[in-house]
Scaffold this motif. Structure first.
Motif, short mmCIF file in Angstrom:
data_model
loop_
_atom_site.label_atom_id
_atom_site.label_comp_id
_atom_site.label_asym_id
_atom_site.label_seq_id
_atom_site.Cartn_x
_atom_site.Cartn_y
_atom_site.Cartn_z
N GLN A 87 0.86 -1.19 0.00
CA GLN A 87 0.00 0.00 0.00
C GLN A 87 0.89 1.24 0.00
OE1 GLN A 87 -3.17 -0.42 2.96
NE2 GLN A 87 -3.47 -2.53 2.37
N CYS A 88 1.44 1.56 1.19
CA CYS A 88 2.29 2.76 1.20
C CYS A 88 3.59 2.52 0.44
CB CYS A 88 2.58 3.21 2.63
SG CYS A 88 3.89 2.29 3.47
N GLY A 89 4.00 1.26 0.33
CA GLY A 89 5.17 0.93 -0.46
C GLY A 89 6.50 1.08 0.26
N TYR A 90 6.46 1.48 1.49
CA TYR A 90 7.73 1.76 2.19
C TYR A 90 8.49 0.48 2.50
CZ TYR A 90 10.91 4.57 5.02
OH TYR A 90 12.01 5.21 5.51
N CYS A 91 7.77 -0.57 2.82
CA CYS A 91 8.43 -1.84 3.15
C CYS A 91 8.76 -2.62 1.89
CB CYS A 91 7.50 -2.69 4.02
SG CYS A 91 6.07 -3.31 3.10
N THR A 92 8.23 -2.18 0.75
CA THR A 92 8.23 -3.00 -0.46
C THR A 92 9.63 -3.35 -0.99
OG1 THR A 92 6.13 -1.93 -0.95
CG2 THR A 92 7.11 -3.23 -2.71
N ILE A 105 8.80 -6.35 8.17
CA ILE A 105 7.51 -5.92 8.69
C ILE A 105 6.79 -5.11 7.63
CG2 ILE A 105 6.34 -4.47 10.40
CD1 ILE A 105 8.66 -5.04 12.30
N CYS A 106 5.53 -5.40 7.46
CA CYS A 106 4.67 -4.54 6.66
C CYS A 106 3.55 -4.11 7.58
CB CYS A 106 4.09 -5.26 5.45
SG CYS A 106 2.92 -4.21 4.55
N ARG A 107 3.31 -2.83 7.67
CA ARG A 107 2.28 -2.33 8.58
C ARG A 107 0.98 -2.06 7.84
NH1 ARG A 107 0.92 -2.81 13.82
NH2 ARG A 107 0.70 -0.84 14.92
N CYS A 108 1.04 -2.05 6.51
CA CYS A 108 -0.18 -1.70 5.76
C CYS A 108 -0.97 -2.92 5.34
CB CYS A 108 0.17 -0.92 4.50
SG CYS A 108 0.97 0.65 4.78
N THR A 109 -0.30 -3.90 4.75
CA THR A 109 -1.04 -5.04 4.22
C THR A 109 -1.28 -6.05 5.34
OG1 THR A 109 0.81 -6.49 3.68
CG2 THR A 109 0.27 -4.78 2.08
S1 FES Z 1 3.07 -1.30 2.29
FE1 FES Z 1 3.20 0.12 3.91
S2 FES Z 1 4.48 -0.94 5.26
FE2 FES Z 1 4.16 -2.41 3.75
#
Ligand code: FES
Ligand SMILES: Cc1cc2nc3c(=O)[nH]c(=O)nc-3n(C[C@H](O)[C@H](O)[C@H](O)COP(=O)(O)OP(=O)(O)OC[C@H]3O[C@@H](n4cnc5c(N)ncnc54)[C@H](O)[C@@H]3O)c2cc1C
Ligand code: FES
Lengths: 276, 777, 157
Positions: free
Chosen positions: C100-105, C135-139
């Motif tokens: 989602q946010c893509g930060y962990c991607t 860690i992924c906080r969004c999915t």
């Molecule tokens: S997509 Fe946001 S932390 Fe994984």
């Protein structure tokens, strides 16, 4: 971000490393041997490491060995937990290492570093304690060999400037029946509420523990109690628990009471599984 | 109705940037001109600052400035101005910022920060919401009633730790108790926890010689940042420019103005040079806002057939050391205090109180999650007391059109949705017919639990969103909005709405990901699951505006009246002869006659939207209309408990919610699943642990645990779609809702399985064991 | 013997290129990649080894670049997300809505790529064991699991 500076050395031999250590020590650099560096970096961030120089041991040939030699399995102190897991020459060690931190971090954590750091858990040490393996150490006074249970007693017992090169593990024990239990508070990737390694050496079941006290340990008294085949498993477990070397830890992972409850359940099921 | 873009699982516009590492977040730029700020934080939870020694730090290599609370003493806060960006005179929580060191490199700043020495005179601490309201409790803010209010509707109580008290007085509570044949009571505790957006907070600022302040920040609220900075630093709004690129998760934690103040102050201290402050995970958890704590007490009365007759609710909202949006969350809990159930006699008191803990701000669900936990555990207790099926009692009391909310808003099919239908679907998906508890093996119990929720937003009554659509000469369109892309695919969803309205292929809609307050149209802030609704409405209006322009140009070109034309696939055609048409491309920048002369010019559509008819809650009764519509839903969990050691495994988690209309099914499903995952994290492992001195014990991800892969249950999401007449294509908000009742559903299941009442989060194996042991003795 | 006394230039092999980088011996690889080379795909999420957002491949194996000194990487092959050449895992993440946010991607993708390279036959337990490092906080992780499985299944085992 590590807020202080240090120098980095990666010597190519044990002799070079030890000499370097002495040299840097004499200059007041407070050198540290550097295995995976995971603890040095993460504690360094918090300014909890006091060093002016690190000596990376990963290019020392002895430290990278992982093979059977005669009647021993030799594992270098610089071998990572992942390499141990992938090779799977000593399944209990492979299993215990595979539950330290997480898989990616296991690509960095070394067997020597996990033992020599300041973390109270040192979970990959437990299988080593069970095998009574030999530790090969280089130091200012030359190389020496010592049993692991002498080198580790609550803490690592090394002289200044000594570095662990290898562990020589009796080949006869690496495939012994064994059990590994790691329980955490909730999340699986976490410090242990308790970790138990047990190995049936043929004569008896050996037990090593982490998370129960302020250090990992193997206790003669507890092993005796647990191997007392004249009593039923749950009495043996109770008796063993009464022999803990220090009061049960009471911390963020668990209260002492619950830890005791989990310990007892785990001991009984290990006894049932490994006999003894 | 056949849709072109709405209802399709369109891949998010920035997808490839994100999977290739090209996506840029705030801190993904480095430049030689940049200076680095590092924050020094308090080691004391409550104390007077005796002395701050910055001399050594100031003289360290690379250090350009060290600032403390005296440097620019201001008070900030979105509801009440009670918080200095740098502690001044006293500290009120462990981790509170006390100084900022600015240096050439981050390492130099960090090294110098270690040399800032602060001494404190320790004061007694307030350790929990309950302690906060005790007589003779230490006061965090001695003059709470004298602080400047940022909004009128906040009611601090002098000489207390109560910064806000909101009441609901609906119906006749005494009559409700008289009618009751069964009365149950319960109390519930939820600890503070943290957002843990994977991108830690960071902000960058510089000040130009003409006074312009330029900020780049990881925020859900670029426009409030601009407003607050402009107020506090005496600038015209237009002289504060806030850039927000992609944001790496937020969950409410980036909706308030925090680091931006420090970045601007730091820049000011070095003559306006560009300074970045990227905080560590440890500071992100300990020093910057977290999720509220809640202590709740509920008393319910019901007839023997399960009909609710009376409800009395007390919510003690622990907002930590500063109010931030705590008071608004108290409002949110009060306005929805009953949960989605018909109740005519309601009395609720929600108090927002200070404690000596990290201060709190919005968190996914905005108070509704915590409140729902208490309400839904309570519904199970009531069901047990009545020996009723938990699903049945919910079905019986579920709100319907014609009922009213605790704030006395009349509910309609459109503004409420269909909770009944959600319950029915969830019941089927969790196999409720197999029974709530099953023995499935030695020491193995399988149990199911349910919970319902509803949520509306508690936005300001003048919350506003705008959108601008500009056309390119090839007939493609650019969409500009002020909503930030924090993860939910907001901008793509908005592009879908535009594509649908313009009847243009989604690939021909270009969306600007970055928000720049200098040119992006205004948006209140990207919170409360309101962006699709609010900005979506603005986009619809902008599209209509553009279409009008296109049609009138096309009418000139096609020599007819605009009414004779229709829009189809990026073309405008005669209604009666669709074979004849003109491409958008031929009119998007004006229509050029064969002789070269051109009529019209670039087509630019504009639209905006203000939430209609909202009104604040009355101070005495709570009467008012705080939000536009509800999103209701039902959730269910299946869990397996091992009664030998009380460990448990969550097998299945279900959410069915009334989405009005699902605009992007896969994106929406992902949001709901992600929210469930977060909720189950709160239920099973997440909490901030303060030690006896109220120092935070778990400030890193080593000790503050979130859900990791492999431990998740199977997630199932399904929809009910009862159109929300006010929403774009009937849509309701859905980005937060998966979190709201899932912890309650889990604990309802676990309580049944273990035969104990679990009323506190999180629940570890040890928690259950302890309860069982207590029950035995 | 490799040694680095103070801040200075080191040579790193990154994405098949040799790059000179100015760092302190105490600087992490994550710092060098982001601040010195502009390779900002690797993200700081904790700088403490806990989140995996900074994961890169070192000689083909995933490593958390926040737990490695830049100088320590001398002599090794570093691959960052910027160095991937359109592998199927990226497509799979897009198709399965695995972010989602893509930060962990980037960190997840690098770890997945390491797994695909080293254990193309990985089963569910191995997938979990490896990916638990991130860690992924969004999915909800269900999407990420679906993405990696879809790629592993395509691999001839
Ligand atoms: S997509 Fe946001 S932390 Fe994984
Ligand atoms: C995210 C994360 C989670 C963790 N979770 C756990 C866990 O659950 N359980 C657990 O047991 N551990 C855990 N650890 C590991 C632990 O905290 C240390 O980081 C690790 O054991 C250190 O190993 P290393 O090889 O990186 O050692 P280094 O950081 O290189 O060194 C650690 C210490 O050992 C010394 N040293 C290293 N090698 C030698 C040698 N050959 N001879 C003499 N001295 C030497 C060093 O001088 C230093 O003082 C975790 C670590 C991380 C990063
Ligand atoms: S930043 Fe490296 S693991 Fe989190």
């Amino acid at each position: 971000m590590i807020p202080f500076d240090f120098s980095y050395y990666r010597p190519d031999s044990a002799g070079e490393a030890v000499a370097l250590f002495q040299d840097l020590d004499a200059q007041g650099k407070k050198p540290l041997y550097y295995g995976g560096g995971t603890e040095i970096i993460s504690m360094g961030r918090h300014n909890n490491v006091d060093t002016g120089a690190v000596i990376d041991i990963k290019s020392i040939p002895e430290c990278g060995v992982q093979e059977f030699q005669d009647d021993s399995l030799v594992i270098g102190a610089g071998v990572t937990l992942t390499q141990i897991h992938e090779a799977n020459l000593f399944p209990l060690l492979a299993q215990a290492g595979a539950r330290v931190a997480d898989h990616t971090t296991q690509n960095k954590i070394t067997l020597g570093g996990n033992m020599c750091g300041s973390i109270v858990y040192r979970e990959s040490l437990l299988p080593l304690l069970l095998t009574d393996c030999e530790v090969i150490i280089a130091g200012p006074g030359g190389n020496r060999n010592a049993p692991v249970n002498d080198i580790f007693d609550k803490q690592v017992q090394l002289n200044r400037g000594e570095v662990i090169l290898q562990y020589r593990i009796p080949k006869s024990l690496v495939n012994s029946p064994h059990v590994h239990v790691k329980r955490t508070k909730s999340e699986k990737i976490s410090y242990p509420l308790l970790t138990i390694c047990a190995l049936n050496s043929g004569q008896q079941v050996r037990f090593a523990f982490s998370g129960l006290c302020g250090y990992p340990f193997r206790s003669k008294e507890m092993e005796q109690a647990l191997n007392d085949t004249s009593r039923p498993a749950d009495e043996r477990a109770d008796h063993a628990i009464s022999q803990l070397p220090e009061p049960m830890a009471d911390n963020l992972e668990s209260s002492a009471a619950y830890r005791q409850f989990v310990l007892k359940g785990s001991l009984v099921s290990i006894l049932n599984e490994l006999g003894g | 109705m056949q849709f072109l873009a709405v209802g399709k699982s369109v891949i998010r516009k920035e997808a490839w940037e994100k999977v290739t590492g090209q996506a840029k977040y705030t801190a993904d730029i480095s430049s030689p001109e940049l200076l680095y700020g590092v924050i020094v934080t308090s080691t004391c939870a409550h104390g007077n600052i005796k002395q701050i020694d910055i001399e050594t730090a100031r003289s360290m290599p690379g250090v350009r400035a060290v600032i403390t609370g005296d440097y620019y003493p201001i008070l900030t806060g979105s509801v009440i101005k009670d918080r200095p960006p740098l502690a001044s005179g006293k500290v009120r929580y462990y981790g509170e910022p006390v100084a900022v060191v600015v240096a050439d490199t981050e390492a130099e700043a960090a090294a110098a920060a270690l040399q800032v020495k602060v001494s404190y005179e320790e004061l007694p601490t307030v350790n929990s919401p309950a302690e906060a309201i005790k007589a003779n409790a230490p006061l965090l803010h001695e003059f709470v009633d004298q602080y400047q209010k940022s909004i009128p509707e906040v009611y601090p109580q002098a000489n207390s730790n109560v910064v806000h008290h909101v009441k609901i007085r609906k119906g006749d509570l005494n009559k409700g108790w008289e009618d009751a044949e069964v009365v149950v009571e319960g109390s519930f505790t939820l600890p503070m926890s943290d957002h843990i957006a994977m991108e830690t907070r960071n902000a960058m600022a510089h000040i130009l010689s003409d006074g312009k302040i330029i900020i780049r920040t990881s925020s859900q609220a670029p426009f409030p940042v601009r407003k607050m900075i402009s107020e506090q630093f005496g600038r015209d709004l237009g002289d504060v420019i806030v850039h927000v690129p992609l944001v790496g998760g937020a969950f409410g934690g980036k909706a308030s103005v925090e680091l931006e103040y420090l970045a601007v102050l730091a820049s000011q201290a070095v003559g306006g040079r560009k300074v970045i402050i990227s905080i560590s995970r440890e500071q992100d958890i300990a020093s910057f806002p977290v999720k509220i704590a809640l202590e709740a007490r509920i008393k319910l009365g019901a007839r023997r057939d399960g009909t609710l007759t009376a409800g009395e609710y007390t919510y003690l909202v622990g907002t930590g050391a500063y109010a931030e949006s705590g008071p608004r969350m108290a409002n949110a809990m009060a306005m929805s205090c009953t949960g989605p159930y018909k109740l005519d006699n309601v009395w609720c008191d929600a108090l927002c109180v200070y404690t000596n803990h990290t201060y709190a701000t919005a968190f996914r669900g905005f108070g509704h999650g915590s409140m729902t936990f208490a309400v839904e555990r309570m519904m199970d207790k009531l069901a047990a007391a009545l020996k009723m099926d938990p699903v049945q009692i919910r079905r019986k009391n579920a709100v319907k059109p014609g009922d009213t909310t605790p704030t006395q808003v009349e509910l309609t099919e459109s503004n409420l949705g269909n909770l009944q239908a959600c319950i029915d679907k969830a019941e089927t998906l969790i196999n409720w017919e197999q029974g709530q508890v099953q023995y499935v093996g030695e020491n193995k119990i399988l149990a199911r639990g349910v919970a319902c929720f509803w949520k509306t937003s508690s936005s300001p009554t003048d919350a506003l969103a705008s959108a601008v659509v500009t056309f390119n000469s090839d007939g493609s369109a650019n969409l500009q909005v002020g909503a930030v892309e924090i993860g939910p695919s907001t901008k793509t969803t908005l592009a879908q709405i535009l594509a649908e309205k313009l009847s243009l292929d989604i690939s021909r809609i270009h969306v600007e990901m970055e928000v720049d307050t200098g040119h992006s149209p205004h948006h209140w802030k990207t919170v409360a699951s309101m962006s699709t609704f609010m900005v979506g409405r603005a986009v619809e209006e902008a599209a209509d505006d553009a279409l009008k322009q296109l049609l009138s140009l096309a009418a000139i070109a096609m020599v007819c009246a605009p009414e004779d034309l229709m829009v189809e696939n990026g073309r405008i055609a005669y209604k009666d002869n669709p074979q004849e048409y003109i491409e958008f491309a031929d009119i998007a920048h004006g229509y050029k006659h064969a002789n070269g002369s051109t009529v019209g010019s670039q087509v630019i559509g504009r639209g905006s939207f203000v939430m209609p008819h909202l009104s604040p809650m009355d101070q005495e009764t709570g009467k008012g209309k705080p939000g536009p519509y509800q999103t209701p839903g039902a959730q269910a969990v299946e869990v397996e408990l091992n009664t030998a050691d009380y460990t448990y495994r969550i097998l299945k988690a279900v959410t069915v919610l009334d989405a009005g209309r699902v605009i992007n099914p896969k994106a929406a499903q992902g949001l709901v699943m992600g929210a469930m995952s977060m909720g189950l994290g709160l239920a099973t492992r997440e909490e901030l642990v303060f030690n006896q001195k109220q120092e935070l014990s778990n400030t890193s991800l080593r000790t503050y645990k979130v859900m990791h892969i492999g431990q998740q249950p199977e997630y199932i999401v399904d929809w009910v779609e009862t159109p929300n007449k006010a929403g774009p294509y009937g849509a309701r908000g859905l980005a937060e809702h998966g979190i709201l009742g899932i912890h309650a559903a889990l604990l309802n299941a676990l309580s049944k399985a273990a035969g104990v009442e679990l009323d506190q989060l999180p629940v570890y194996a040890e928690t259950i064991w302890k309860k069982v042991e207590e029950g035995r003795s | 013997m490799l040694q680095m006394i103070d801040e200075g230039l080191i040579e790193l092999n990154i994405n098949g290129e040799t790059r000179k980088v100015l760092v302190r011996p105490a600087d992490t690889l994550l710092f060098a990649l982001r601040e010195r080379l502009g390779l900002t795909g690797a993200k700081p999420g904790c700088e403490n080894g806990d989140c995996g957002a900074c994961t890169i491949l070192l000689d083909g194996w995933p490593v958390k670049s926040c737990l490695m000194l830049a100088v320590e990487a001398v002599g090794h092959q570093i691959t960052t997300i910027e160095g991937l050449e359109n592998p199927p895992i990226q497509q799979a993440f897009v198709e399965k809505f695995a972010f989602q946010c893509g930060y962990c991607t980037p960190g997840f993708i690098m770890n997945c790529q390491g797994l695909i390279n080293n254990h193309p036959e990985a089963d569910e337990a191995t997938i979990n064991e490896w990916l638990q490092s991130n860690i992924c906080r969004c999915t909800s992780y269900q999407e990420i699991t679906a993405a990696i499985k879809s790629v592993l299944q395509k691999n001839p085992a």
